[in-house]
Design a protein around this motif. Structure first.
Motif, short mmCIF file in Angstrom:
data_model
loop_
_atom_site.label_atom_id
_atom_site.label_comp_id
_atom_site.label_asym_id
_atom_site.label_seq_id
_atom_site.Cartn_x
_atom_site.Cartn_y
_atom_site.Cartn_z
N LEU A 247 0.83 -1.21 0.00
CA LEU A 247 0.00 0.00 0.00
C LEU A 247 0.86 1.26 0.00
N VAL A 248 1.94 1.24 0.77
CA VAL A 248 2.83 2.40 0.79
C VAL A 248 3.48 2.59 -0.58
N GLY A 249 3.88 1.48 -1.22
CA GLY A 249 4.45 1.59 -2.55
C GLY A 249 3.47 2.15 -3.56
N LEU A 250 2.22 1.68 -3.53
CA LEU A 250 1.21 2.16 -4.47
C LEU A 250 0.79 3.59 -4.17
N SER A 251 1.00 4.04 -2.93
CA SER A 251 0.56 5.38 -2.57
C SER A 251 1.33 6.46 -3.32
N ILE A 254 -0.26 8.70 -6.15
CA ILE A 254 -1.01 9.93 -5.90
C ILE A 254 -0.13 10.85 -5.07
N PRO A 255 0.54 11.82 -5.69
CA PRO A 255 1.45 12.68 -4.93
C PRO A 255 0.72 13.40 -3.80
N TYR A 256 1.40 13.50 -2.67
CA TYR A 256 0.92 14.20 -1.48
C TYR A 256 -0.28 13.50 -0.85
N ILE A 257 -1.34 13.30 -1.61
CA ILE A 257 -2.56 12.71 -1.07
C ILE A 257 -2.32 11.26 -0.67
N GLY A 258 -1.63 10.48 -1.51
CA GLY A 258 -1.41 9.07 -1.24
C GLY A 258 -0.66 8.84 0.05
N ALA A 259 0.40 9.61 0.26
CA ALA A 259 1.20 9.45 1.48
C ALA A 259 0.37 9.76 2.72
N ALA A 260 -0.49 10.78 2.63
CA ALA A 260 -1.32 11.14 3.78
C ALA A 260 -2.36 10.07 4.08
N VAL A 261 -2.96 9.50 3.02
CA VAL A 261 -4.02 8.51 3.21
C VAL A 261 -3.46 7.21 3.76
N VAL A 262 -2.34 6.73 3.20
CA VAL A 262 -1.81 5.42 3.61
C VAL A 262 -1.22 5.47 5.01
#
Length: 357
Positions: A247-251, A254-262
């Motif tokens: 999940l962290v790899g796939l995040s 989505i720049p910025y948003i992915g890291a915050a969500v995961v």
């Protein structure tokens, strides 16, 4: 001066040039095709993405004297073999950990409720019992709706088995022919373009380089961040380490948003496993270091040739194109935003003389 007269002067100034008009028509036609028939041609788009990814090793083999057909065959065999190994090695583990996490979700939520219900006793001046009850009732309703949505999506996804078979068979074939007959397809596309295509060629040259670099860099980033996260979580004995690492790899898609969500599932699992202990803080520090190295070291190295975009533009592009085309809209949000920027530059900037082919 009326608004219509201002718009008319702008239109005549920008589109009196036939090259600009042809570029506008091509963009409108391409957007219409993607919106109307995007679902039907999705396997072709997926094959084109993979072809962009594999063109680099094919080109390197051709440069050292290997025939293009043999080079394409070797690269395709290696790609299929790596894909099968990843599926066989990762998918069963990820599926098992996903099922276990879903089964433990009620227990996690129960522990969270018990902790939240103790807040009025700890902080009576700031938290009231009725506030907690209202929040819990609303959240429980949302959890029930989310569970029903997941169940219905799981049932409906059973009908996608046939589509998956199509992807597994047709997409590799299309990728092979796109790689093998690359120049034939490029010449065919060139013959379809109108004679007034100076701006089209200018934007096409810029975007061809941008998309190739972006796809290759993004895949490398996903692999590195996902692998480092999996190893880190496993060494720290975090439960569901493979699932969370993937999940962290796939995040990073989505720049910025992915890291915050995961960050939410990583923190929730760690908190449920260890509580507010030093192990929890060590894990979150390690996770923060991974995110910092990704954003400040890996991304500048992989995307040094990419056109710089303001973070606000990237977020807007992710929301807009993701809403239009789902996963692939999110994946191509940055190249599409770069395309918009290239088109605006081509329309407003001076004429650019392209090198002879």
């Amino acid at each position: 001066m009326s608004l219509f007269s201002v718009f008319g002067r702008w239109y005549r100034r920008k589109f009196s040039d036939p090259d600009a008009a042809m570029l506008l028509i091509l963009i409108l036609l391409s957007a219409t095709v993607l919106v109307v028939w995007g679902g039907l041609i999705m396997p072709v788009l997926v094959a084109a993405v993979i072809a962009y990814l594999l063109d680099w090793p094919v080109t390197r083999l051709v440069n050292v004297g290997v025939g293009r057909t043999l080079a394409c065959s070797l690269v395709m065999v290696a790609f299929v073999a790596i894909t099968i190994l990843l599926l066989v090695g990762l998918v069963p583990t990820i599926s098992k950990q996903s099922v276990n996490l879903i089964q433990e979700t009620p227990l996690i939520w129960q522990n969270a409720q018990e902790w939240i219900l103790r807040l009025p006793d700890r902080y009576p001046d700031y938290v009231q019992v009725y506030q907690i009850q209202q929040m819990m009732e609303g959240f429980n309703d949302h959890m029930v709706e989310f569970g029903q949505t997941v169940l219905s999506a799981s049932v409906s996804s059973l009908g996608n088995v046939a589509a998956l078979l199509v992807y597994m068979i047709l997409v590799p074939l299309m990728v092979f022919f796109m790689l093998k007959d690359k120049m034939f397809f490029l010449d065919s596309i060139s013959n379809l373009l109108p004679a007034e295509r100076r701006l089209i060629t200018q934007v096409g040259h810029e975007m061809n380089t941008q998309i190739a670099n972006y796809i290759r860099g993004k895949v490398i980033e996903i692999v590195i961040v996902g692998a480092v996260s999996c190893v880190t979580f496993a060494l720290m004995d975090l439960r569901y380490s493979i699932l969370l690492g993937v999940l962290v790899g796939l995040s990073v898609l989505i720049p910025y948003i992915g890291a915050a969500v995961v960050t939410i599932p990583v923190a929730v699992v760690a908190l449920f496993q260890w509580g507010l202990t030093p192990d929890f803080y060590y894990l979150m520090i390690a996770y923060g270091i991974i995110q910092a190295l990704d954003g400040n070291l890996l991304v500048p190295l992989l995307f040094s040739e990419a056109v710089s975009l303001h973070p606000l533009y990237i977020i807007v592009a992710v929301l807009f194109f993701g809403g239009l085309w789902g996963f692939w809209g999110v994946f191509f949000a940055i190249p599409l935003a770069t395309l918009v920027k290239a088109v605006i530059t081509a329309w407003s900037g001076p004429e650019v003389i392209l090198p002879e082919q």
